[in-house]
Design a protein around this motif. Structure first.
Motif: not given
Length: 357
Positions: A162-187
């Motif tokens: 993940w991009d630490r410049g935009r998300i300071p805390v390490a996300p999990h796979w559940s966050d990976f699907w949370n496009v409301v809280r973390y908008p942006g493309k997923r790979g």
């Protein structure tokens, strides 16, 4: 003394034992590493090593060179330094390394240079299936064993980058699907392997239960429903190097990625972090082509033996960090036997799902 080689219809000279690219890659579309998809051509050629510079060697080294298929990227570069160049210098044999898509079927065995491969690196699930189909040389074991063809090469980690410049805390796979809280493309990898496991873990399935769930029709449907939730935001990657590139250049906010490639990229355009919790551990093995002449088969076996020596293994480990250093992290081992059995059906299901708008 320089040695001559053929490139673009002209003779050129390069110093001995220095790499030189010979041909452009030729990518073709199609599902990645499946046995019933359209075959993809090998996509690149890199000259790694040469034979001595005497006249006979200079004119005939290509005819006796070992053609090695690997996965490219930082992994391939580390293999060059740890394995292929030292072996070529010690054994006085040429090595040509192709970057390929991992499918050992005979239809895909011709590279852009028209040479059939000798030794190839592939996922354990691919090696097991190829072994049972007779596509790889059986190196030992019982005739009905699917483990008799692949020589273990390494365990490669697939983690959440993940991009630490935009998300300071390490996300999990559940966050990976949370496009409301973390908008942006997923790979995600354009292959059911690793992608379906990740979808189930994001849906709350414990890592230890993933394959038991995925072995059921309801579990497969559950994984694809989860993927459908994310469909508009997915950027697909098809090679380990690409998984690191799309997070490094900012194309995606988060991605599943091959950890060794991300670590090797170092400081790029983005500050990229790796979350190893609920990561996957994919086994890679070397396979040998089944239809080699006696001399080529012996050289291939010598290369496999050379790569297994402690000195070479240690050198490779110092060049390529495939897994996390923390002993507390316990990645989920990808089940090669499961994928050997289910890959054809799940690949068709995955291709059908991709085709739906």
């Amino acid at each position: 003394m320089p040695w001559p080689f053929r490139s673009g219809g002209k003779w050129a000279s390069v110093p001995a034992f220095l790499p030189r690219p010979l041909r452009k890659s030729i990518p073709l579309s199609g599902p990645l590493r499946t046995f019933r998809s359209l075959r993809r051509l090998l996509i690149g050629l890199l000259l790694l090593a040469i034979v001595p510079t005497g006249g006979n060697a200079r004119t005939g080294w290509r005819a006796h060179a070992l053609v090695v298929n690997s996965l490219g990227g930082a992994l391939g570069a580390a293999q060059d330094k740890a394995f292929f160049r030292p072996f070529a210098a010690q054994m006085k044999v040429g090595i040509l390394r192709y970057v390929w898509d991992g499918d050992p079927q005979p239809a895909a065995r011709q590279g852009s240079g028209g040479r059939a491969w000798t030794v190839a690196l592939m996922e354990d699930s691919t090696a097991r299936a190829a072994c049972m189909q007779g596509v790889l040389l059986r190196l030992g074991g019982a005739p009905g064993s699917a483990d008799a063809c692949g020589v273990p090469a390494l365990r490669e980690g697939i983690a959440l980058a993940w991009d630490r410049g935009r998300i300071p805390v390490a996300p999990h796979w559940s966050d990976f699907w949370n496009v409301v809280r973390y908008p942006g493309k997923r790979g995600l990898r354009k292959d059911p392997r690793s992608t379906l496991e990740i979808a189930l873990m994001a849906d709350g399935v414990a890592p230890a239960d993933v394959y038991a769930v995925l072995a059921t029709p309801d579990g497969v449907a559950r994984a694809f429903r989860k993927l459908s939730q994310l469909r508009p935001y997915i950027e697909w990657w098809t090679s380990p190097a690409e998984s690191a590139r799309i997070i490094g250049n900012g194309s995606v906010l988060m991605t599943s990625a091959v950890g060794g490639e991300v670590a090797a990229a170092g400081s790029g355009q983005r500050d990229v972090g790796l979350q190893w919790e609920q990561s996957l551990d994919d086994g890679l093995s070397w396979g040998v082509a089944p239809d080699l002449d006696h001399a080529t088969r012996d050289r291939a076996r010598s290369l496999l033996h050379f790569m297994a020596q402690p000195e070479q293994v240690a050198r490779f480990a110092s060049l390529y960090h495939a897994r996390p250093d923390a002993q507390s992290v316990q990645p989920l081992p990808m089940d090669a036997a499961f994928w050997q059995e289910h890959l054809p059906d799940l690949s068709r299901r995955f291709a059908d799902w991709l085709a739906v708008p």
